[in-house]
Design an enzyme around this catalytic site. Structure first.
Site, PDB file in Angstrom:
ATOM      1  N   SER A  18      10.043   2.240   7.308  1.00  0.00           N
ATOM      2  CA  SER A  18       9.354   0.966   7.541  1.00  0.00           C
ATOM      3  C   SER A  18       9.658   0.410   8.936  1.00  0.00           C
ATOM      4  CB  SER A  18       9.718  -0.021   6.443  1.00  0.00           C
ATOM      5  OG  SER A  18       8.794  -1.076   6.452  1.00  0.00           O
ATOM      6  N   ARG A  19      10.783  -0.232   9.117  1.00  0.00           N
ATOM      7  CA  ARG A  19      11.178  -0.722  10.442  1.00  0.00           C
ATOM      8  C   ARG A  19      12.691  -0.634  10.553  1.00  0.00           C
ATOM      9  NH1 ARG A  19       6.851   0.151  11.738  1.00  0.00           N
ATOM     10  NH2 ARG A  19       5.246  -1.188  12.629  1.00  0.00           N
ATOM     11  N   ASP A  51      12.915   7.331   9.608  1.00  0.00           N
ATOM     12  CA  ASP A  51      11.816   7.592  10.539  1.00  0.00           C
ATOM     13  C   ASP A  51      11.766   6.485  11.595  1.00  0.00           C
ATOM     14  OD1 ASP A  51       9.452   9.067  11.404  1.00  0.00           O
ATOM     15  OD2 ASP A  51       8.328   7.280  10.794  1.00  0.00           O
ATOM     16  N   ASP A  62       9.495  -6.925  -4.894  1.00  0.00           N
ATOM     17  CA  ASP A  62       8.492  -7.451  -3.961  1.00  0.00           C
ATOM     18  C   ASP A  62       8.254  -8.911  -4.327  1.00  0.00           C
ATOM     19  OD1 ASP A  62       5.879  -8.041  -2.675  1.00  0.00           O
ATOM     20  OD2 ASP A  62       5.792  -5.876  -2.340  1.00  0.00           O
ATOM     21  N   GLU A  75      15.137   1.944  18.463  1.00  0.00           N
ATOM     22  CA  GLU A  75      14.277   3.089  18.770  1.00  0.00           C
ATOM     23  C   GLU A  75      13.466   2.911  20.048  1.00  0.00           C
ATOM     24  OE1 GLU A  75      11.751   3.021  15.161  1.00  0.00           O
ATOM     25  OE2 GLU A  75      10.063   2.663  16.494  1.00  0.00           O
ATOM     26  N   PRO A 119       7.858  -5.219   5.249  1.00  0.00           N
ATOM     27  CA  PRO A 119       7.843  -5.480   6.700  1.00  0.00           C
ATOM     28  C   PRO A 119       9.185  -6.041   7.150  1.00  0.00           C
ATOM     29  CG  PRO A 119       6.595  -7.162   5.526  1.00  0.00           C
ATOM     30  CD  PRO A 119       7.023  -6.163   4.494  1.00  0.00           C
ATOM     31  N   LYS A 124       0.823  -1.219   0.000  1.00  0.00           N
ATOM     32  CA  LYS A 124       0.000   0.000   0.000  1.00  0.00           C
ATOM     33  C   LYS A 124       0.860   1.273   0.000  1.00  0.00           C
ATOM     34  CE  LYS A 124      -2.209  -1.772   3.529  1.00  0.00           C
ATOM     35  NZ  LYS A 124      -1.839  -3.187   3.367  1.00  0.00           N
ATOM     36  N   HIS A 126       9.750   8.186  14.354  1.00  0.00           N
ATOM     37  CA  HIS A 126       8.602   7.320  14.053  1.00  0.00           C
ATOM     38  C   HIS A 126       7.294   8.126  14.023  1.00  0.00           C
ATOM     39  CE1 HIS A 126       7.567   2.802  14.033  1.00  0.00           C
ATOM     40  NE2 HIS A 126       6.621   3.477  13.388  1.00  0.00           N
TER      41      HIS A 126
HETATM   42  P1  NAI Z   1       1.768  -3.850   2.898  1.00  0.00           P
HETATM   43  O1  NAI Z   1       1.566  -5.167   3.574  1.00  0.00           O
HETATM   44  O2  NAI Z   1       0.658  -3.246   2.120  1.00  0.00           O
HETATM   45  O3  NAI Z   1       3.042  -3.947   1.924  1.00  0.00           O
HETATM   46  C1  NAI Z   1       4.237  -4.545   2.263  1.00  0.00           C
HETATM   47  C2  NAI Z   1       4.800  -5.170   1.003  1.00  0.00           C
HETATM   48  O4  NAI Z   1       6.109  -5.671   1.281  1.00  0.00           O
HETATM   49  C3  NAI Z   1       3.973  -6.355   0.481  1.00  0.00           C
HETATM   50  O5  NAI Z   1       3.637  -6.147  -0.869  1.00  0.00           O
HETATM   51  C4  NAI Z   1       4.899  -7.555   0.657  1.00  0.00           C
HETATM   52  O6  NAI Z   1       4.726  -8.525  -0.340  1.00  0.00           O
HETATM   53  C5  NAI Z   1       6.254  -6.875   0.566  1.00  0.00           C
HETATM   54  N1  NAI Z   1       7.358  -7.646   1.130  1.00  0.00           N
HETATM   55  C6  NAI Z   1       7.341  -8.556   2.122  1.00  0.00           C
HETATM   56  N2  NAI Z   1       8.582  -9.025   2.349  1.00  0.00           N
HETATM   57  C7  NAI Z   1       9.398  -8.405   1.456  1.00  0.00           C
HETATM   58  C8  NAI Z   1      10.787  -8.476   1.187  1.00  0.00           C
HETATM   59  N3  NAI Z   1      11.597  -9.276   1.877  1.00  0.00           N
HETATM   60  N4  NAI Z   1      11.282  -7.687   0.199  1.00  0.00           N
HETATM   61  C9  NAI Z   1      10.473  -6.876  -0.512  1.00  0.00           C
HETATM   62  N5  NAI Z   1       9.148  -6.747  -0.284  1.00  0.00           N
HETATM   63  C10 NAI Z   1       8.615  -7.514   0.684  1.00  0.00           C
HETATM   64  O7  NAI Z   1       2.280  -2.861   4.055  1.00  0.00           O
HETATM   65  P2  NAI Z   1       2.259  -1.273   4.053  1.00  0.00           P
HETATM   66  O8  NAI Z   1       0.994  -0.792   4.655  1.00  0.00           O
HETATM   67  O9  NAI Z   1       2.660  -0.767   2.733  1.00  0.00           O
HETATM   68  O10 NAI Z   1       3.415  -0.988   5.129  1.00  0.00           O
HETATM   69  C11 NAI Z   1       4.763  -1.277   4.847  1.00  0.00           C
HETATM   70  C12 NAI Z   1       5.575  -1.186   6.127  1.00  0.00           C
HETATM   71  O11 NAI Z   1       5.564   0.174   6.587  1.00  0.00           O
HETATM   72  C13 NAI Z   1       4.988  -1.983   7.306  1.00  0.00           C
HETATM   73  O12 NAI Z   1       5.480  -3.299   7.305  1.00  0.00           O
HETATM   74  C14 NAI Z   1       5.464  -1.214   8.508  1.00  0.00           C
HETATM   75  O13 NAI Z   1       6.655  -1.822   8.995  1.00  0.00           O
HETATM   76  C15 NAI Z   1       5.797   0.164   7.985  1.00  0.00           C
HETATM   77  N6  NAI Z   1       4.986   1.218   8.586  1.00  0.00           N
HETATM   78  C16 NAI Z   1       5.628   2.279   9.148  1.00  0.00           C
HETATM   79  C17 NAI Z   1       4.909   3.317   9.711  1.00  0.00           C
HETATM   80  C18 NAI Z   1       5.593   4.519  10.308  1.00  0.00           C
HETATM   81  O14 NAI Z   1       4.929   5.330  10.991  1.00  0.00           O
HETATM   82  N7  NAI Z   1       6.872   4.738  10.082  1.00  0.00           N
HETATM   83  C19 NAI Z   1       3.451   3.275   9.761  1.00  0.00           C
HETATM   84  C20 NAI Z   1       2.873   2.125   9.059  1.00  0.00           C
HETATM   85  C21 NAI Z   1       3.625   1.138   8.519  1.00  0.00           C
END
Ligand code: NAI
Length: 333
Positions: free
Chosen positions: A232-233, A257, A174, A262, A205, A154, A294
């Site tokens: 991300s993390r 971020d 991905d 952290e 993730p 997303k 964050h």
């Molecule tokens: P999402 O689940 O929609 O997308 C994550 C994508 O990463 C998926 O398409 C998945 O197939 C892919 N993926 C999984 N393992 C992978 C790898 N080893 N290499 C490449 N791609 C891989 O998640 P979304 O909503 O896009 O969030 C992404 C990350 O953002 C979350 O996992 C979370 O850690 C982080 N996040 C950070 C926030 C912040 O405030 N800094 C807030 C919300 C999310």
């Protein structure tokens, strides 16, 4: 249903109380984060509500389960801080908020890229001091540059769309390619991203597979002067390797971020304390490093969505309804 909320900040309380107005759950707020030592706060509440830096390891889960807790309701998307296998073994369900505002995070990632490239943070400080010299503020046109998006879910997709609209060439990586991404960019293997990207933004993730994805080996294959952005993390980046690469200018810009350690720093006001994390302090000394604590998710829309989905997750569990936002141990196999 009674739920204990760990790591409560005033804004959590405000948005959860508003979302709970009609649902009527009994919400007990604690400022303490969850750990094996604070799990005693759970009492007889059947649900625990956690955020990104609560330490939901096996021992904490065992302590929760002993007191009768049956549900971990994460008020975030990432679930790397929960031992899902232990939760499964102990019969605890885990739910999360899979999407609260991908826009908030994608927009913050873009803000970091633009701010870091054009040194807006440094320019702001200079102008306030009456220093209008431009030396040291040289940026580059993003237009025409190649951006590597790792994780095209997303958030990654939204950022990719915006950057494509700004004239960037977008590459993605991905394990689960999406047709939406293919309309704006090309999927390539990681090596191609390391080799070609001027900017690399992480949106996957944190899993055992992605742990320290940015390490001395991958950095060595990157373009000299690459910009790395992590919203991300923290565990996706090996901090020591990145510091070394910043020192020899292999990495030209770094925006974070999130940070691996952290949990000891973020979300608290530590301005009166001596920060003991030498790696973090070293990062702050680089003029080409920009760090936020964050806050990518931190918009009013996102907090409203987080609270509403969390309350809906609690209600579904209480009513024995299906749990569409459940995360299970097979997600990390
Ligand atoms: P999402 O689940 O929609 O997308 C994550 C994508 O990463 C998926 O398409 C998945 O197939 C892919 N993926 C999984 N393992 C992978 C790898 N080893 N290499 C490449 N791609 C891989 O998640 P979304 O909503 O896009 O969030 C992404 C990350 O953002 C979350 O996992 C979370 O850690 C982080 N996040 C950070 C926030 C912040 O405030 N800094 C807030 C919300 C999310």
């Amino acid at each position: 249903m009674r739920v204990t909320v760990y790591g409560t900040k005033p804004y959590d309380r405000r948005f959860l109380d508003a979302a709970n107005r009609d649902a009527g759950h009994e919400v007990i707020y604690f400022e303490e984060r969850l750990s094996e030592h604070t799990a005693i706060l759970q009492g007889d509440a059947p649900a625990a509500c956690l955020f990104v830096n609560d330490q939901c390891d096996e021992r904490a889960l065992e302590a929760l389960a002993r007191q009768g807790c049956r549900l971990i309701a994460l008020r975030c998307a990432g679930f790397n801080n929960v031992d899902l296998r232990a939760a499964d073994r102990l019969g605890l369900k885990v739910v999360r908020v899979p999407a609260y505002s991908p826009y908030a995070v994608a927009e913050h990632a873009l803000a970091l890229i633009l701010c870091l490239n054009r040194k807006i943070h440094r320019a702001h400080n200079r102008v306030r001091e009456g220093n209008f010299a431009l030396h040291g503020l040289l940026g580059f046109d993003l237009h025409g540059k190649t951006v590597g998006i790792i994780g095209t879910g997303k958030i990654g997709l939204l950022l990719a769309r915006t950057l494509a609209a700004m004239g960037c060439r977008v590459l993605g990586h991905d394990p689960f390619p999406s047709s939406e991404f293919e309309q704006i960019g090309a999927y390539v293997d990681l090596h191609e991203i390391w080799k070609s990207a001027d900017v690399i933004s992480l949106h996957c993730p944190l899993t055992p597979d992605s742990y320290h994805l940015i390490n001395s080996g991958s950095i060595a294959h990157m373009k000299h002067g690459v910009m790395i952005v992590n919203t991300s993390r923290g565990g996706l980046i090996d901090t020591e390797a990145v510091i070394h690469a910043l020192k020899c200018r292999q990495i030209g810009h770094l925006a974070l971020d999130v940070y691996e350690q952290e949990a000891d720093l973020f979300f608290e006001n530590l301005s009166d304390t001596i920060i003991q994390d030498d790696q973090f302090q070293r990062l702050l000394t680089f003029p080409n490093v920009l760090i936020t604590g964050h806050q990518a998710y931190f918009t009013d829309q996102a907090l409203k969505n987080i609270a509403e989905t969390t309350i809906a997750n609690l209600t579904a569990f209480e009513q024995g309804a299906p749990l569409p936002n459940e995360v299970t141990a097979d997600r990390i196999k």
